[in-house]
Design a protein around this motif. Sequence first.
Motif, PDB file in Angstrom:
ATOM      1  N   ARG A   1       7.489  19.661 -48.529  1.00  0.00           N
ATOM      2  CA  ARG A   1       7.784  18.949 -49.769  1.00  0.00           C
ATOM      3  C   ARG A   1       7.716  19.949 -50.900  1.00  0.00           C
ATOM      4  NH1 ARG A   1       4.837  15.182 -52.233  1.00  0.00           N
ATOM      5  NH2 ARG A   1       2.809  16.094 -51.757  1.00  0.00           N
TER       6      ARG A   1
ATOM      7  N   LEU B   1       0.275  20.471 -59.523  1.00  0.00           N
ATOM      8  CA  LEU B   1       0.377  21.624 -58.636  1.00  0.00           C
ATOM      9  C   LEU B   1       1.562  22.491 -59.030  1.00  0.00           C
ATOM     10  CD1 LEU B   1      -0.912  22.981 -56.231  1.00  0.00           C
ATOM     11  CD2 LEU B   1       0.286  21.390 -54.729  1.00  0.00           C
TER      12      LEU B   1
ATOM     13  N   GLN C   1       6.215   7.706 -51.553  1.00  0.00           N
ATOM     14  CA  GLN C   1       6.326   7.718 -53.018  1.00  0.00           C
ATOM     15  C   GLN C   1       7.629   7.081 -53.465  1.00  0.00           C
ATOM     16  OE1 GLN C   1       5.857  11.190 -55.454  1.00  0.00           O
ATOM     17  NE2 GLN C   1       4.106  11.923 -54.285  1.00  0.00           N
TER      18      GLN C   1
ATOM     19  N   GLN D   1       1.591  11.535 -56.963  1.00  0.00           N
ATOM     20  CA  GLN D   1       2.686  12.027 -57.781  1.00  0.00           C
ATOM     21  C   GLN D   1       2.175  12.875 -58.960  1.00  0.00           C
ATOM     22  OE1 GLN D   1       5.313   9.133 -59.951  1.00  0.00           O
ATOM     23  NE2 GLN D   1       6.760   9.782 -58.374  1.00  0.00           N
TER      24      GLN D   1
ATOM     25  N   GLU E   1      11.327   6.105 -57.181  1.00  0.00           N
ATOM     26  CA  GLU E   1      12.107   7.336 -57.292  1.00  0.00           C
ATOM     27  C   GLU E   1      11.310   8.513 -56.765  1.00  0.00           C
ATOM     28  OE1 GLU E   1      13.960   9.859 -60.911  1.00  0.00           O
ATOM     29  OE2 GLU E   1      14.524   7.745 -60.853  1.00  0.00           O
ATOM     30  N   MET E   2      11.936   9.287 -55.931  1.00  0.00           N
ATOM     31  CA  MET E   2      11.288  10.471 -55.399  1.00  0.00           C
ATOM     32  C   MET E   2      11.050  11.464 -56.532  1.00  0.00           C
ATOM     33  SD  MET E   2      11.003  10.267 -52.096  1.00  0.00           S
ATOM     34  CE  MET E   2      10.814  11.986 -51.614  1.00  0.00           C
ATOM     35  N   ALA E   3       9.846  12.006 -56.589  1.00  0.00           N
ATOM     36  CA  ALA E   3       9.571  13.021 -57.606  1.00  0.00           C
ATOM     37  C   ALA E   3       9.511  14.396 -56.959  1.00  0.00           C
ATOM     38  CB  ALA E   3       8.271  12.707 -58.328  1.00  0.00           C
ATOM     39  N   HIS E   4       9.857  14.454 -55.676  1.00  0.00           N
ATOM     40  CA  HIS E   4       9.898  15.744 -54.999  1.00  0.00           C
ATOM     41  C   HIS E   4      11.006  15.728 -53.967  1.00  0.00           C
ATOM     42  CE1 HIS E   4       7.158  13.239 -52.465  1.00  0.00           C
ATOM     43  NE2 HIS E   4       7.925  13.728 -51.525  1.00  0.00           N
TER      44      HIS E   4
ATOM     45  N   ALA F   1      -0.189   6.352 -54.290  1.00  0.00           N
ATOM     46  CA  ALA F   1       1.064   7.115 -54.368  1.00  0.00           C
ATOM     47  C   ALA F   1       1.255   7.686 -55.770  1.00  0.00           C
ATOM     48  CB  ALA F   1       2.254   6.227 -53.996  1.00  0.00           C
TER      49      ALA F   1
ATOM     50  N   ILE G   1       6.045  24.726 -53.521  1.00  0.00           N
ATOM     51  CA  ILE G   1       5.890  23.922 -52.309  1.00  0.00           C
ATOM     52  C   ILE G   1       4.573  23.178 -52.419  1.00  0.00           C
ATOM     53  CG2 ILE G   1       5.542  24.015 -49.817  1.00  0.00           C
ATOM     54  CD1 ILE G   1       7.558  26.268 -49.694  1.00  0.00           C
ATOM     55  N   LEU G   2       4.626  21.877 -52.181  1.00  0.00           N
ATOM     56  CA  LEU G   2       3.454  21.021 -52.403  1.00  0.00           C
ATOM     57  C   LEU G   2       2.621  20.849 -51.153  1.00  0.00           C
ATOM     58  CD1 LEU G   2       5.496  18.355 -54.360  1.00  0.00           C
ATOM     59  CD2 LEU G   2       3.982  20.089 -55.371  1.00  0.00           C
TER      60      LEU G   2
ATOM     61  N   LYS H   1       8.711  20.726 -55.398  1.00  0.00           N
ATOM     62  CA  LYS H   1       9.246  20.353 -56.694  1.00  0.00           C
ATOM     63  C   LYS H   1       9.789  21.608 -57.356  1.00  0.00           C
ATOM     64  CE  LYS H   1       7.071  17.570 -59.634  1.00  0.00           C
ATOM     65  NZ  LYS H   1       7.694  16.247 -59.758  1.00  0.00           N
ATOM     66  N   SER H   2      10.733  21.434 -58.258  1.00  0.00           N
ATOM     67  CA  SER H   2      11.300  22.580 -58.960  1.00  0.00           C
ATOM     68  C   SER H   2      11.271  22.365 -60.457  1.00  0.00           C
ATOM     69  CB  SER H   2      12.749  22.810 -58.537  1.00  0.00           C
ATOM     70  OG  SER H   2      12.819  23.034 -57.147  1.00  0.00           O
TER      71      SER H   2
END
Lengths: 250, 250
Positions: free
Chosen positions: B71, A151, B95, A145, B101-104, A141, B82-83, B73-74
């Motif tokens: 999924r 990415l 994750q 991350q 903690e969510m990273a996305h 995981a 978009i991942l 991230k910003s």
Amino acid sequence: MSQTTALKQQIACKNCPLRKLDCFREMSPDEVDFMSDFKSGEFSAQAGATLLVEGSNSPHLYTVLEGWGFRYKSLPDGRRQILNFILPGDLIGLQGSLLNEMAHSIETLSDMVLCVFERDGLFDLFKSSPSLGYDITWLAAREEQMLDEHLLSVGRRTAIERAAYLISFLSQRARRVGHLEDQQPLIPFTQTHVSDTLGLSLVHTNKTLKKLQDRKLIRWSGKSCYVLDEEKLMAIAGWEGLPDSRRPFL
Amino acid sequence: MSQTTALKQQIACKNCPLRKLDCFREMSPDEVDFMSDFKSGEFSAQAGATLLVEGSNSPHLYTVLEGWGFRYKSLPDGRRQILNFILPGDLIGLQGSLLNEMAHSIETLSDMVLCVFERDGLFDLFKSSPSLGYDITWLAAREEQMLDEHLLSVGRRTAIERAAYLISFLSQRARRVGHLEDQQPLIPFTQTHVSDTLGLSLVHTNKTLKKLQDRKLIRWSGKSCYVLDEEKLMAIAGWEGLPDSRRPFL
DNA sequence: CGCAGGATTGATATCAATCAATAACGGTGG
DNA sequence: CCACCGTTATTGATTGATATCAATCCTGCG
């Protein structure tokens, strides 16, 4: 190219040098015992060696004890993308073990020492030690991350932001495992490696690094990169930094 | 935004609709029993809902039963990457469960039905059912493999190669889970989603998709994309396709 | 000293981003 | 049924970022 040498097992898991670093989680005596059984040997490789090749089917898993490496994929015409860097405590070969075929290659950047495990013992690990199985999943995981962040970087950051992100990222990772103590250079890699990580051309990478150097955030001398101002690099990248919790390793 | 509705548990694991698809591995009766206990409910969300937010700490894990999501991230200034896309059988929130903690973030593209699990039960799963623990790790390794390929794409493929890769990739994934039966559209997503996946601007994405359309490889009509020639798309991308082994799911 | 790999630089060519409209479409209320 | 509106798709013109090309410069090393 790819000259490697096998060595006999030398370090008992109990005395694993990684165990001394405070970025790693403690292991229970039972876990250490299990790992001693699971460990089948050590392996050392020279700088520039290819450890695993895309498409192959390695019977081993490794934990890095010493040295630097990187994972990468290539397109049919040779274009290369570096996916992530590999440092002490990292587990490699998991994809190959679970999915049966490596979808990426691995090369060393420095001389490297690896702890070797047999993939055939992996399921037994999950049976015998649920906590270690959990740890492996944790590591997977964590790798995911990191890839997410890369990415985002390659997809949406500008050249200078990408470079700033990469260098502060590597700087943090290196520090955690005890490198960079007193102004040690970051990693023994070339600007070609940087460009293949950032998804930029070599020339543009050079010009971008130069800008960071002009701003006195890094210094690139000879074959090494020195980090002068990690904070500012992170600010440029808009990156929060690595979480600072302890992490498991095998 | 983010209007969601909780529903009662309706489907017994034994009768899980995913179990009928032949892209998924069989589960032993013991495993099914365990999953029935582990499952704490179902959840359905409307198209356009935000399921999980970067930085949050969700107490749940989910397996997708129906629908599409993604999924992402910003960056601080709003740039979005978009991942990966999320389809039936995918496990989400891992994750967050492992790393705290969510990273996305995760958003739905269509109405979605999810199977809900409590993260607190996760370690118990590893203890009680090593094979399911192993499966979770398998899924994590598979996600990593997809991300590797995406990273190669965004870092080293040209615009048209990226687009060809993305569409053939989604087409294959969709087909595996029983979509695209007879010329169904690919996914209910917009070109904005495509551009945020490819790391390109919206305008350039549009022009690139147009080229694929001119070559009669895809057809974009209304809000949907139809795949006309997956083989040629893969050839343009220099992509081998997904492995065709069966995979586990929870 | 001469060589090789890596770093650097300037000039030019491309690709992709941005800007600015316009068109097509789906849904809404009258 | 039609006019209106917001979202999405499309297009052309222009700008800007990055790639490519082609040298040149270092520096460590045999």
